[in-house]
Design a protein around this motif. Structure first.
Motif, PDB file in Angstrom:
ATOM      1  N   PHE A   1       2.905  46.683  61.044  1.00  0.00           N
ATOM      2  CA  PHE A   1       3.373  47.286  59.802  1.00  0.00           C
ATOM      3  C   PHE A   1       4.064  48.614  60.087  1.00  0.00           C
ATOM      4  N   GLY A   2       5.148  48.884  59.352  1.00  0.00           N
ATOM      5  CA  GLY A   2       5.859  50.143  59.471  1.00  0.00           C
ATOM      6  C   GLY A   2       5.459  51.121  58.379  1.00  0.00           C
ATOM      7  N   SER A   3       6.014  52.310  58.419  1.00  0.00           N
ATOM      8  CA  SER A   3       5.592  53.405  57.550  1.00  0.00           C
ATOM      9  C   SER A   3       5.916  53.189  56.070  1.00  0.00           C
ATOM     10  N   GLN A   4       6.853  52.285  55.759  1.00  0.00           N
ATOM     11  CA  GLN A   4       7.179  52.034  54.357  1.00  0.00           C
ATOM     12  C   GLN A   4       6.215  51.044  53.696  1.00  0.00           C
ATOM     13  N   THR A   5       5.311  50.482  54.474  1.00  0.00           N
ATOM     14  CA  THR A   5       4.370  49.499  53.952  1.00  0.00           C
ATOM     15  C   THR A   5       3.498  50.086  52.836  1.00  0.00           C
TER      16      THR A   5
ATOM     17  N   LEU B   1       1.955  51.521  46.307  1.00  0.00           N
ATOM     18  CA  LEU B   1       0.546  51.854  46.134  1.00  0.00           C
ATOM     19  C   LEU B   1       0.284  53.307  46.507  1.00  0.00           C
ATOM     20  N   LYS B   2       0.924  53.761  47.578  1.00  0.00           N
ATOM     21  CA  LYS B   2       0.775  55.166  47.992  1.00  0.00           C
ATOM     22  C   LYS B   2       1.301  56.103  46.907  1.00  0.00           C
ATOM     23  N   ALA B   3       2.463  55.764  46.325  1.00  0.00           N
ATOM     24  CA  ALA B   3       3.057  56.607  45.296  1.00  0.00           C
ATOM     25  C   ALA B   3       2.183  56.668  44.050  1.00  0.00           C
ATOM     26  N   ALA B   4       1.575  55.540  43.691  1.00  0.00           N
ATOM     27  CA  ALA B   4       0.701  55.504  42.515  1.00  0.00           C
ATOM     28  C   ALA B   4      -0.533  56.371  42.735  1.00  0.00           C
ATOM     29  N   TRP B   5      -1.120  56.305  43.927  1.00  0.00           N
ATOM     30  CA  TRP B   5      -2.295  57.125  44.234  1.00  0.00           C
ATOM     31  C   TRP B   5      -1.922  58.607  44.321  1.00  0.00           C
ATOM     32  N   ALA B   6      -0.694  58.902  44.742  1.00  0.00           N
ATOM     33  CA  ALA B   6      -0.259  60.293  44.872  1.00  0.00           C
ATOM     34  C   ALA B   6      -0.232  60.998  43.520  1.00  0.00           C
ATOM     35  N   LYS B   7      -0.124  60.229  42.439  1.00  0.00           N
ATOM     36  CA  LYS B   7      -0.165  60.803  41.092  1.00  0.00           C
ATOM     37  C   LYS B   7      -1.593  61.147  40.675  1.00  0.00           C
ATOM     38  N   VAL B   8      -2.567  60.656  41.443  1.00  0.00           N
ATOM     39  CA  VAL B   8      -3.979  60.846  41.102  1.00  0.00           C
ATOM     40  C   VAL B   8      -4.574  62.049  41.822  1.00  0.00           C
ATOM     41  N   ASP B   9      -4.451  62.071  43.150  1.00  0.00           N
ATOM     42  CA  ASP B   9      -4.965  63.177  43.956  1.00  0.00           C
ATOM     43  C   ASP B   9      -4.238  63.191  45.297  1.00  0.00           C
ATOM     44  N   ASP B  10      -4.618  64.105  46.167  1.00  0.00           N
ATOM     45  CA  ASP B  10      -3.939  64.230  47.453  1.00  0.00           C
ATOM     46  C   ASP B  10      -4.715  63.569  48.581  1.00  0.00           C
ATOM     47  N   TYR B  11      -5.695  62.740  48.246  1.00  0.00           N
ATOM     48  CA  TYR B  11      -6.461  62.035  49.266  1.00  0.00           C
ATOM     49  C   TYR B  11      -5.691  60.801  49.747  1.00  0.00           C
ATOM     50  N   SER B  12      -5.853  60.458  51.014  1.00  0.00           N
ATOM     51  CA  SER B  12      -5.164  59.292  51.575  1.00  0.00           C
ATOM     52  C   SER B  12      -5.960  58.024  51.264  1.00  0.00           C
TER      53      SER B  12
ATOM     54  N   VAL C   1      13.670  47.096  69.169  1.00  0.00           N
ATOM     55  CA  VAL C   1      12.899  47.271  67.943  1.00  0.00           C
ATOM     56  C   VAL C   1      13.714  46.798  66.745  1.00  0.00           C
ATOM     57  N   ASN C   2      13.113  45.954  65.918  1.00  0.00           N
ATOM     58  CA  ASN C   2      13.764  45.473  64.707  1.00  0.00           C
ATOM     59  C   ASN C   2      12.864  45.743  63.501  1.00  0.00           C
ATOM     60  N   GLU C   3      13.480  46.098  62.385  1.00  0.00           N
ATOM     61  CA  GLU C   3      12.731  46.376  61.165  1.00  0.00           C
ATOM     62  C   GLU C   3      13.198  45.447  60.046  1.00  0.00           C
ATOM     63  N   LYS C   4      12.234  44.960  59.264  1.00  0.00           N
ATOM     64  CA  LYS C   4      12.555  44.076  58.146  1.00  0.00           C
ATOM     65  C   LYS C   4      11.592  44.348  57.002  1.00  0.00           C
ATOM     66  N   ILE C   5      12.125  44.345  55.789  1.00  0.00           N
ATOM     67  CA  ILE C   5      11.312  44.575  54.607  1.00  0.00           C
ATOM     68  C   ILE C   5      10.950  43.242  53.954  1.00  0.00           C
ATOM     69  N   TYR C   6       9.661  43.037  53.747  1.00  0.00           N
ATOM     70  CA  TYR C   6       9.163  41.891  52.987  1.00  0.00           C
ATOM     71  C   TYR C   6       8.670  42.428  51.645  1.00  0.00           C
ATOM     72  N   LEU C   7       9.120  41.861  50.545  1.00  0.00           N
ATOM     73  CA  LEU C   7       8.685  42.300  49.223  1.00  0.00           C
ATOM     74  C   LEU C   7       7.810  41.209  48.613  1.00  0.00           C
TER      75      LEU C   7
ATOM     76  N   PRO D   1       5.449  44.893  42.332  1.00  0.00           N
ATOM     77  CA  PRO D   1       5.926  44.720  43.708  1.00  0.00           C
ATOM     78  C   PRO D   1       5.046  45.435  44.732  1.00  0.00           C
ATOM     79  N   ALA D   2       5.092  44.952  45.959  1.00  0.00           N
ATOM     80  CA  ALA D   2       4.440  45.634  47.081  1.00  0.00           C
ATOM     81  C   ALA D   2       5.310  45.448  48.308  1.00  0.00           C
ATOM     82  N   THR D   3       5.723  46.555  48.887  1.00  0.00           N
ATOM     83  CA  THR D   3       6.594  46.541  50.063  1.00  0.00           C
ATOM     84  C   THR D   3       5.778  46.458  51.343  1.00  0.00           C
ATOM     85  N   PHE D   4       6.211  45.594  52.249  1.00  0.00           N
ATOM     86  CA  PHE D   4       5.632  45.525  53.585  1.00  0.00           C
ATOM     87  C   PHE D   4       6.780  45.641  54.587  1.00  0.00           C
ATOM     88  N   GLU D   5       6.817  46.749  55.305  1.00  0.00           N
ATOM     89  CA  GLU D   5       7.822  46.918  56.352  1.00  0.00           C
ATOM     90  C   GLU D   5       7.260  46.341  57.647  1.00  0.00           C
TER      91      GLU D   5
END
Length: 242
Positions: free
Chosen positions: A128-132, A136-147, A172-178, A230-234
């Motif tokens: 998995f890449g960093s965009q995965t 979900l990360k953005a939604a939690w970021a609206k709640v608190d700063d915990y990972s 190295v190759n990168e591909k986005i699965y939605l 949607p859920a992104t998986f890089e």
């Protein structure tokens, strides 16, 4: 229950196996984080491969692999991918499908991979890449700063770790699965079923409150389209040699 929810793992694994065929693997092959044996079974079908070592940290996964594949060419090893119980230059190739993202120190992992690979040996893996799970990360970021969601390596970080370990001819190759889900909770249930819950070392000492969970879900709902969220998986696919 893993196979019932691991559609993405199978799709990524099939794409990885196509590259395995193109690279012409032979001799002894190590399948790191074999899971229930999807890639292992495909490798066993290649006549050029003499033996396959299926390695996983979970005994039930190895038992599931044994049910799929029963051959004298198959060796099952219960071990941590970060601590390979293999001698130096033991294998010709290492293959891994969506397993290395759970390793904390990739530089150490790659150094150990190099140790067990024979000269000119190949490493082929997907991770998995960093965009995965960015939604979900953005939604939690609206709640608190915990990972609340795992952080994954970037392609640049992976490349650097490979170079530091002594690998070359790195591709190295990168591909986005939605993927799409009925709800945020449906996504969370799938992540739990495939073992992709938060494994970061900085765990919160207390349970996430109901109110915070509801806030996260409300934020995620803003992305709903045509009845689904949607859920992104890089997916980062890597090929390298020692």
């Amino acid at each position: 229950t893993y196979d019932a929810v691991a559609d993405l793992q199978r799709r990524v694994g099939q794409a990885l196996f196509t590259q395995v065929i193109d690279r012409g693997l032979t001799g002894m092959v190590l399948d790191v984080g074999c899971g229930t044996g999807f890639i292992t079974r495909e490798l066993m079908a290649l006549s050029e491969i003499e033996k396959v070592i299926a390695l996983d940290i979970a005994v039930p996964m190895l038992q599931a692999t044994r049910q799929k594949v029963n051959s004298q060419k198959l060796l099952l090893v219960c071990a941590d991918a970060e601590y390979l119980p293999l001698s130096e230059q033991a294998v010709h190739h290492i293959v891994s499908n969506l397993a290395l993202q759970w390793c904390e120190d990739l530089s150490s992992v790659f150094s150990d991979f190099k140790r067990v690979l024979k000269p000119n040996g190949q490493l082929l893996f997907s991770t998995f890449g960093s965009q995965t799970l960015q939604e979900l990360k953005a939604a939690w970021a609206k709640v608190d700063d915990y990972s609340h969601v795992n952080s994954f390596y970037t392609a640049a970080q992976i490349t650097q770790a490979l170079q530091q370990a002594g690998f070359n001819q790195i591709q190295v190759n990168e591909k986005i699965y939605l993927s799409q889900y009925e709800s945020a909770m449906a996504l969370r249930r799938e992540l739990k079923a495939i073992g992709a819950h938060n494994v970061t070392s900085a765990r919160r000492k207390t349970m996430t409150g109901k109110k915070k969970m509801q806030t996260m879900i409300a934020e995620y709902e803003l992305l709903r389209s045509n009845g689904l969220i949607p859920a992104t998986f890089e997916i980062i696919t890597v090929m390298a040699r020692v």
